[in-house]
Design a protein around this motif. Structure first.
Motif, PDB file in Angstrom:
ATOM      1  N   UNK A  25       0.763  -1.262   0.083  1.00 34.03           N
ATOM      2  CA  UNK A  25      -0.030  -0.068  -0.154  1.00 34.03           C
ATOM      3  C   UNK A  25       0.884   1.191   0.127  1.00 34.03           C
ATOM      4  N   UNK A  26       1.957   1.374   0.870  1.00 31.02           N
ATOM      5  CA  UNK A  26       2.922   2.347   0.873  1.00 31.02           C
ATOM      6  C   UNK A  26       3.578   2.768  -0.258  1.00 31.02           C
ATOM      7  N   UNK A  27       4.011   1.479  -1.213  1.00 31.72           N
ATOM      8  CA  UNK A  27       4.600   1.612  -2.151  1.00 31.72           C
ATOM      9  C   UNK A  27       3.603   2.269  -3.475  1.00 31.72           C
ATOM     10  N   UNK A  28       2.472   1.697  -3.491  1.00 31.18           N
ATOM     11  CA  UNK A  28       1.577   2.246  -4.487  1.00 31.18           C
ATOM     12  C   UNK A  28       1.113   3.580  -4.423  1.00 31.18           C
ATOM     13  N   UNK A  29       1.158   4.286  -3.086  1.00 25.73           N
ATOM     14  CA  UNK A  29       0.809   5.469  -2.768  1.00 25.73           C
ATOM     15  C   UNK A  29       1.941   6.443  -3.364  1.00 25.73           C
ATOM     16  N   UNK A  30       3.409   5.794  -2.889  1.00 24.51           N
ATOM     17  CA  UNK A  30       4.374   6.562  -3.364  1.00 24.51           C
ATOM     18  C   UNK A  30       4.623   6.429  -5.079  1.00 24.51           C
ATOM     19  N   UNK A  31       4.337   5.462  -5.478  1.00 17.48           N
ATOM     20  CA  UNK A  31       4.240   5.376  -6.990  1.00 17.48           C
ATOM     21  C   UNK A  31       3.230   6.377  -7.572  1.00 17.48           C
ATOM     22  N   UNK A  32       2.272   6.284  -7.056  1.00 17.35           N
ATOM     23  CA  UNK A  32       1.017   7.383  -7.497  1.00 17.35           C
ATOM     24  C   UNK A  32       1.597   8.928  -7.519  1.00 17.35           C
ATOM     25  N   UNK A  33       2.061   9.157  -6.203  1.00 15.96           N
ATOM     26  CA  UNK A  33       2.565  10.440  -6.073  1.00 15.96           C
ATOM     27  C   UNK A  33       3.846  10.701  -6.922  1.00 15.96           C
ATOM     28  N   UNK A  34       4.665   9.930  -7.241  1.00 13.70           N
ATOM     29  CA  UNK A  34       5.973  10.031  -8.134  1.00 13.70           C
ATOM     30  C   UNK A  34       5.374  10.269  -9.427  1.00 13.70           C
ATOM     31  N   UNK A  35       4.272   9.487  -9.892  1.00 15.13           N
ATOM     32  CA  UNK A  35       3.898   9.772 -11.470  1.00 15.13           C
ATOM     33  C   UNK A  35       3.131  11.006 -11.469  1.00 15.13           C
ATOM     34  N   UNK A  36       2.479  11.408 -10.511  1.00 16.66           N
ATOM     35  CA  UNK A  36       1.552  12.739 -10.590  1.00 16.66           C
ATOM     36  C   UNK A  36       2.750  13.901 -10.425  1.00 16.66           C
ATOM     37  N   UNK A  37       3.890  13.740  -9.735  1.00 11.96           N
ATOM     38  CA  UNK A  37       4.855  14.736 -10.049  1.00 11.96           C
ATOM     39  C   UNK A  37       5.331  14.831 -11.069  1.00 11.96           C
ATOM     40  N   UNK A  38       5.745  13.836 -11.959  1.00  4.77           N
ATOM     41  CA  UNK A  38       6.583  13.745 -13.295  1.00  4.77           C
ATOM     42  C   UNK A  38       5.572  14.160 -14.286  1.00  4.77           C
ATOM     43  N   UNK A  50      14.025  22.003 -22.388  1.00  2.00           N
ATOM     44  CA  UNK A  50      12.881  21.519 -21.897  1.00  2.00           C
ATOM     45  C   UNK A  50      12.502  20.099 -22.379  1.00  2.00           C
ATOM     46  N   UNK A  51      12.861  19.725 -23.741  1.00  2.00           N
ATOM     47  CA  UNK A  51      12.495  18.458 -24.170  1.00  2.00           C
ATOM     48  C   UNK A  51      13.382  17.294 -23.153  1.00  2.00           C
ATOM     49  N   UNK A  52      14.621  17.662 -22.988  1.00  2.00           N
ATOM     50  CA  UNK A  52      15.443  16.563 -22.025  1.00  2.00           C
ATOM     51  C   UNK A  52      14.578  16.601 -20.545  1.00  2.00           C
ATOM     52  N   UNK A  53      13.938  17.530 -20.170  1.00  2.00           N
ATOM     53  CA  UNK A  53      13.306  17.491 -18.960  1.00  2.00           C
ATOM     54  C   UNK A  53      12.010  16.496 -19.306  1.00  2.00           C
ATOM     55  N   UNK A  54      11.348  16.776 -20.230  1.00  2.00           N
ATOM     56  CA  UNK A  54      10.369  15.971 -20.458  1.00  2.00           C
ATOM     57  C   UNK A  54      10.668  14.446 -20.793  1.00  2.00           C
ATOM     58  N   UNK A  55      11.603  14.059 -21.520  1.00  2.00           N
ATOM     59  CA  UNK A  55      12.173  12.696 -21.805  1.00  2.00           C
ATOM     60  C   UNK A  55      12.413  12.058 -20.268  1.00  2.00           C
ATOM     61  N   UNK A  56      13.205  12.840 -19.422  1.00  2.00           N
ATOM     62  CA  UNK A  56      13.522  12.419 -18.220  1.00  2.00           C
ATOM     63  C   UNK A  56      12.439  11.969 -17.543  1.00  2.00           C
ATOM     64  N   UNK A  57      11.353  13.106 -17.286  1.00  2.00           N
ATOM     65  CA  UNK A  57       9.932  12.565 -16.628  1.00  2.00           C
ATOM     66  C   UNK A  57       9.585  11.489 -17.316  1.00  2.00           C
ATOM     67  N   UNK A  58       9.290  11.362 -18.465  1.00  2.00           N
ATOM     68  CA  UNK A  58       8.661  10.248 -18.946  1.00  2.00           C
ATOM     69  C   UNK A  58       9.228   9.050 -18.682  1.00  2.00           C
ATOM     70  N   UNK A  59      10.533   9.057 -18.721  1.00  2.00           N
ATOM     71  CA  UNK A  59      11.275   7.711 -18.285  1.00  2.00           C
ATOM     72  C   UNK A  59      10.945   7.252 -16.947  1.00  2.00           C
ATOM     73  N   UNK A  60      10.836   8.320 -16.080  1.00  2.00           N
ATOM     74  CA  UNK A  60      10.738   8.095 -14.637  1.00  2.00           C
ATOM     75  C   UNK A  60       9.360   7.543 -14.385  1.00  2.00           C
ATOM     76  N   UNK A  61       8.211   8.108 -15.259  1.00  2.00           N
ATOM     77  CA  UNK A  61       6.868   7.495 -15.121  1.00  2.00           C
ATOM     78  C   UNK A  61       6.977   5.850 -15.603  1.00  2.00           C
ATOM     79  N   UNK A  62       7.698   5.746 -16.659  1.00  2.00           N
ATOM     80  CA  UNK A  62       7.710   4.165 -17.121  1.00  2.00           C
ATOM     81  C   UNK A  62       8.513   3.520 -16.264  1.00  2.00           C
ATOM     82  N   UNK A  63       9.638   3.920 -15.575  1.00  2.00           N
ATOM     83  CA  UNK A  63      10.157   3.119 -14.383  1.00  2.00           C
ATOM     84  C   UNK A  63       9.203   2.718 -13.223  1.00  2.00           C
ATOM     85  N   UNK A  64       8.358   3.611 -12.966  1.00  2.00           N
ATOM     86  CA  UNK A  64       7.522   3.598 -11.713  1.00  2.00           C
ATOM     87  C   UNK A  64       6.397   2.586 -12.128  1.00  2.00           C
ATOM     88  N   UNK A  65       5.910   2.852 -13.554  1.00  2.00           N
ATOM     89  CA  UNK A  65       4.917   1.652 -13.699  1.00  2.00           C
ATOM     90  C   UNK A  65       5.306   0.533 -14.007  1.00  2.00           C
TER      91      UNK A  65
END
Length: 146
Positions: free
Chosen positions: A2-15, A82-97
């Protein structure tokens, strides 16, 4: 889990917020101090350290005090930060999922093992062999009463 799923949801929302911020979606703008809550000047790490970027410090005008930020000149970048930031955040979302799906798989493996546990030689198919003569199970006391 449960804690991991909450953290993952927050991390995805931030990215997702970071992606919207740098692509200026929904009224967000890079020119605001929203990323630093108006505390300091925001600079992306990718702005100065992107692939091919050459960073040079430029002397500040005399009118500015010494404790303020120095001017940085960046040139030769292959891709805008700007595009590097977007790529970096997209990669973080992929890793989280991927991490979330793997965590769900691990949990299912552990809960499946718990369901197949043989409780003290109980009546599962691996430990009980019924003889054709007996149609019921004979129970024996564990402790003898005195």
């Amino acid at each position: 889990m449960n804690l991991y799923s909450i953290w993952t949801a927050l991390w995805v929302a931030w990215n997702v917020f970071v992606i919207c911020f740098y692509l200026e979606v929904g009224g967000l703008s890079e020119d605001t101090d929203l990323m630093t809550f108006n505390i300091s000047m925001h600079r992306s790490w990718w702005r100065e350290h992107g692939p091919g970027c050459v960073r040079r410090e430029v002397t500040a005008p005399v009118s500015r005090s010494l404790d303020e930020h120095s001017y940085i000149s960046v040139s030769g970048c292959i891709l805008d930060f700007k595009y590097l930031e977007v790529i970096h955040s997209s990669f973080q979302i992929l890793l989280s999922l991927v991490g979330f799906v793997y965590a769900c798989y691990v949990i299912s493996v552990f809960t499946e093992d718990e369901d197949s546990f043989d409780f003290l030689g109980g009546l599962d198919s691996y430990s009980y062999h019924a003889s054709p003569k007996h149609s019921h199970v004979e129970l024996k006391p564990v402790f003898l009463s005195k």
